[in-house]
Design a protein around this motif. Structure first.
Motif, mmCIF file in Angstrom:
data_model
loop_
_atom_site.group_PDB
_atom_site.id
_atom_site.type_symbol
_atom_site.label_atom_id
_atom_site.label_comp_id
_atom_site.label_asym_id
_atom_site.label_seq_id
_atom_site.Cartn_x
_atom_site.Cartn_y
_atom_site.Cartn_z
ATOM 1 N N LYS A 56 0.807 -1.227 0.000
ATOM 2 C CA LYS A 56 0.000 0.000 0.000
ATOM 3 C C LYS A 56 0.835 1.269 0.000
ATOM 4 N N THR A 57 1.732 1.390 0.959
ATOM 5 C CA THR A 57 2.542 2.604 1.081
ATOM 6 C C THR A 57 3.851 2.417 0.321
ATOM 7 N N PRO A 58 4.589 3.513 0.076
ATOM 8 C CA PRO A 58 5.905 3.364 -0.567
ATOM 9 C C PRO A 58 6.822 2.424 0.229
ATOM 10 N N GLU A 59 6.739 2.510 1.554
ATOM 11 C CA GLU A 59 7.565 1.630 2.379
ATOM 12 C C GLU A 59 7.144 0.177 2.203
ATOM 13 N N ASP A 60 5.839 -0.060 2.202
ATOM 14 C CA ASP A 60 5.345 -1.425 1.984
ATOM 15 C C ASP A 60 5.758 -1.935 0.607
ATOM 16 N N LYS A 61 5.667 -1.074 -0.406
ATOM 17 C CA LYS A 61 6.047 -1.499 -1.755
ATOM 18 C C LYS A 61 7.516 -1.916 -1.780
ATOM 19 N N ALA A 62 8.350 -1.169 -1.062
ATOM 20 C CA ALA A 62 9.777 -1.501 -1.008
ATOM 21 C C ALA A 62 9.984 -2.829 -0.291
ATOM 22 N N ARG A 63 9.270 -3.036 0.809
ATOM 23 C CA ARG A 63 9.402 -4.282 1.571
ATOM 24 C C ARG A 63 8.929 -5.486 0.762
ATOM 25 N N VAL A 64 7.793 -5.309 0.088
ATOM 26 C CA VAL A 64 7.263 -6.399 -0.734
ATOM 27 C C VAL A 64 8.278 -6.772 -1.810
ATOM 28 N N ASP A 65 8.841 -5.763 -2.472
ATOM 29 C CA ASP A 65 9.807 -5.971 -3.546
ATOM 30 C C ASP A 65 11.031 -6.715 -3.020
ATOM 31 N N MET A 66 11.570 -6.228 -1.908
ATOM 32 C CA MET A 66 12.763 -6.818 -1.302
ATOM 33 C C MET A 66 12.512 -8.276 -0.890
ATOM 34 N N PRO A 71 24.262 -5.307 -1.237
ATOM 35 C CA PRO A 71 24.185 -3.994 -0.596
ATOM 36 C C PRO A 71 23.016 -3.827 0.376
ATOM 37 N N LEU A 72 23.213 -2.916 1.314
ATOM 38 C CA LEU A 72 22.200 -2.500 2.257
ATOM 39 C C LEU A 72 22.079 -0.990 2.125
ATOM 40 N N LEU A 73 20.864 -0.506 1.955
ATOM 41 C CA LEU A 73 20.660 0.939 1.900
ATOM 42 C C LEU A 73 19.737 1.347 3.043
ATOM 43 N N LYS A 74 20.245 2.229 3.893
ATOM 44 C CA LYS A 74 19.409 2.760 4.971
ATOM 45 C C LYS A 74 18.816 4.062 4.470
ATOM 46 N N ILE A 75 17.512 4.106 4.343
ATOM 47 C CA ILE A 75 16.869 5.280 3.761
ATOM 48 C C ILE A 75 15.426 5.348 4.234
ATOM 49 N N ASP A 76 14.950 6.528 4.534
ATOM 50 C CA ASP A 76 13.546 6.734 4.914
ATOM 51 C C ASP A 76 13.071 5.776 6.008
ATOM 52 N N GLY A 77 13.933 5.546 6.996
ATOM 53 C CA GLY A 77 13.549 4.669 8.101
ATOM 54 C C GLY A 77 13.561 3.195 7.764
ATOM 55 N N MET A 78 14.034 2.848 6.585
ATOM 56 C CA MET A 78 14.063 1.435 6.188
ATOM 57 C C MET A 78 15.496 0.927 6.043
ATOM 58 N N LYS A 79 15.627 -0.372 6.139
ATOM 59 C CA LYS A 79 16.913 -1.027 5.868
ATOM 60 C C LYS A 79 16.656 -1.948 4.679
ATOM 61 N N LEU A 80 17.003 -1.453 3.503
ATOM 62 C CA LEU A 80 16.680 -2.189 2.280
ATOM 63 C C LEU A 80 17.865 -2.996 1.766
ATOM 64 N N VAL A 81 17.586 -4.248 1.414
ATOM 65 C CA VAL A 81 18.565 -5.073 0.718
ATOM 66 C C VAL A 81 17.945 -5.492 -0.607
ATOM 67 N N GLN A 82 18.725 -6.278 -1.393
ATOM 68 C CA GLN A 82 18.319 -6.695 -2.746
ATOM 69 C C GLN A 82 18.420 -5.487 -3.689
ATOM 70 N N SER A 83 19.545 -5.442 -4.409
ATOM 71 C CA SER A 83 19.858 -4.230 -5.173
ATOM 72 C C SER A 83 18.748 -3.786 -6.116
ATOM 73 N N GLN A 84 18.073 -4.734 -6.771
ATOM 74 C CA GLN A 84 17.036 -4.333 -7.715
ATOM 75 C C GLN A 84 15.823 -3.736 -6.998
ATOM 76 N N ALA A 85 15.505 -4.282 -5.829
ATOM 77 C CA ALA A 85 14.404 -3.720 -5.045
ATOM 78 C C ALA A 85 14.766 -2.309 -4.597
ATOM 79 N N ILE A 86 16.027 -2.108 -4.226
ATOM 80 C CA ILE A 86 16.498 -0.783 -3.825
ATOM 81 C C ILE A 86 16.354 0.194 -4.997
ATOM 82 N N CYS A 87 16.827 -0.215 -6.168
ATOM 83 C CA CYS A 87 16.749 0.656 -7.350
ATOM 84 C C CYS A 87 15.307 0.996 -7.687
ATOM 85 N N ARG A 88 14.430 0.002 -7.641
ATOM 86 C CA ARG A 88 13.032 0.264 -7.981
ATOM 87 C C ARG A 88 12.393 1.187 -6.947
#
Lengths: 216, 168
Positions: A82-92, B6-23
């Motif tokens: 739903k949210t941009p954060e959720d979209k990022a989490r789902v993708d990851m 890679p790990l990207l810390k951004i907007d309160g998130m800890k994102l991994v998986q480079s393609q997910a980060i890019c998207r």
């Protein structure tokens, strides 16, 4: 407008697309690759942007790349978070689930099937199952992200079907994952797909031989 | 999350998986396509560009680097370059999809940098690709990055050894 999937008459990369079509309630027809000449004709027709299947004709588009197809269906039907954060989490999480699912693809195709299954049992289960167990334990809805089904759930579900099929009982020590599998499998559209005529069987030696001859 | 970088810390998130980060970055900044059809096309083309880019990753890491390079030259170029040449020919904007930069353009650009770096002149039969590479490379932010301190060098043997020791 009719939605048409072109792929082999088997699971492979096409099955992820079929699951998403089912999950989104999208009826579809199928064209199965007959032989090498059929593949060549498709490539020459210009429908296959990267000369590969699956191909999904939908909404005036000719989409290839199974993950792009799945994400399009998800976006269209609000199954992408739903949210941009959720979209990022789902993708990851989907990427990780996809990594896990991909470990099953060589089964039946690579010569050393027993070695692959051993690797899955000793290495990939150990690596992946605790991660998904933790993610599910951290979300009260029983889904991976948020309160509803997303494409990440569908990918993980497909991986878990493969896991149980090939190594029965492997989920016994992962209660949340086991419950998740039962939950997704009993969603009406998923259940109907699994019990219906479009669900494809695991690769047989004949199927593998046919697929190799088409792609050779 | 998956024990990898890679790990990207951004907007309160800890994102991994480079393609997910890019998207995520693309969605956040409107670089993911405007219409739902464009988003699907960008995603699809990015996947193909990513396939192409990934052929360069083993260089320096795999024991048989010369074989890897040879396969790129004799197989992957002829497989991928004509496809992207055609996509750019069909696009009036000079970008892969729509009227402006998307994450698919960035992936292809990165692949083309690798192409020219390892195989100088490899883009000579592909005028649209050459123009594209120049155009993206001269966008102010891209240019500044390429010329700045955060742009990283090609893998050296020392770098490869270090990575290997970290991961294994």
């Amino acid at each position: 407008m009719a939605v048409e999937l072109t792929y082999f008459e088997g699971r492979g990369l096409g099955e992820s697309v079929r699951f998403m079509l089912a999950a989104t309630g999208t009826e579809f027809t199928e064209t199965f690759l007959k032989d090498k000449a059929h593949m060549t004709a498709l490539r020459n027709d210009g429908d296959l942007m990267f000369m590969q299947v699956p191909l999904l004709k939908i909404d005036g588009l000719k989409l290839v790349q199974s993950q792009a197809i799945c994400r399009h269906l998800a976006r269209k039907h609000g199954m992408d978070g739903k949210t941009p954060e959720d979209k990022a989490r789902v993708d990851m999480i989907n990427e990780g689930a996809r990594d896990f699912l991909s470990k099953f693809f060589p089964i039946g195709f690579a010569p050393n099937t027993e070695a692959i299954k051993e690797d899955i049992k000793n290495k990939h289960f150990v690596r992946f199952l605790p991660i998904f167990e933790k993610l599910l334990a951290g979300n009260s809805s029983g889904y991976l992200v948020g309160d509803g089904l997303t494409y990440a759930d569908v990918t993980l579900f497909e991986a878990l079907l493969n896991a149980e099929d090939n190594i029965p009982g492997c989920l016994d020590k992962s209660p949340k994952v086991k419950a998740f599998k039962a939950k997704i499998g009993s969603l009406p559209r998923i259940k109907a797909y699994l019990e219906g005529p479009q669900r494809k069987p695991a690769p047989t030696p004949e199927y593998v031989k046919h697929a190799m001859s088409v792609l050779s | 999350m998956f024990m990898q970088v890679p790990l990207l810390k951004i907007d309160g998130m800890k994102l991994v998986q480079s393609q997910a980060i890019c998207r995520f970055l693309a969605r956040k900044h409107g670089l993911d396509g405007v219409t739902i059809e464009d988003k699907a096309r960008v995603d699809m083309i990015n996947e193909g560009a990513r396939d192409f880019l990934s052929k360069y990753f083993p260089i320096g890491f795999a024991p048989n680097t010369d074989e890897v390079k040879n396969e790129i030259k004799t197989k992957h170029f002829s497989r991928f370059l004509p496809i992207f040449e055609k996509l750019l020919t069909d696009s009036s904007s000079g970008y892969l999809v729509g009227e402006s930069l998307t994450f698919a353009d960035l992936t292809l650009f990165e692949a083309l940098l690798n192409s020219e770096e390892f195989f100088p002149g490899s883009l000579d039969g592909y005028p649209k690709l050459k123009t594209f590479k120049t155009m993206v490379g001269s966008l102010p932010r891209i240019k500044a990055y390429m010329e700045g301190p955060q742009r990283k060098g090609v893998p050296t043997p020392e770098y490869v050894q270090h990575c290997t020791s970290v991961l294994y």
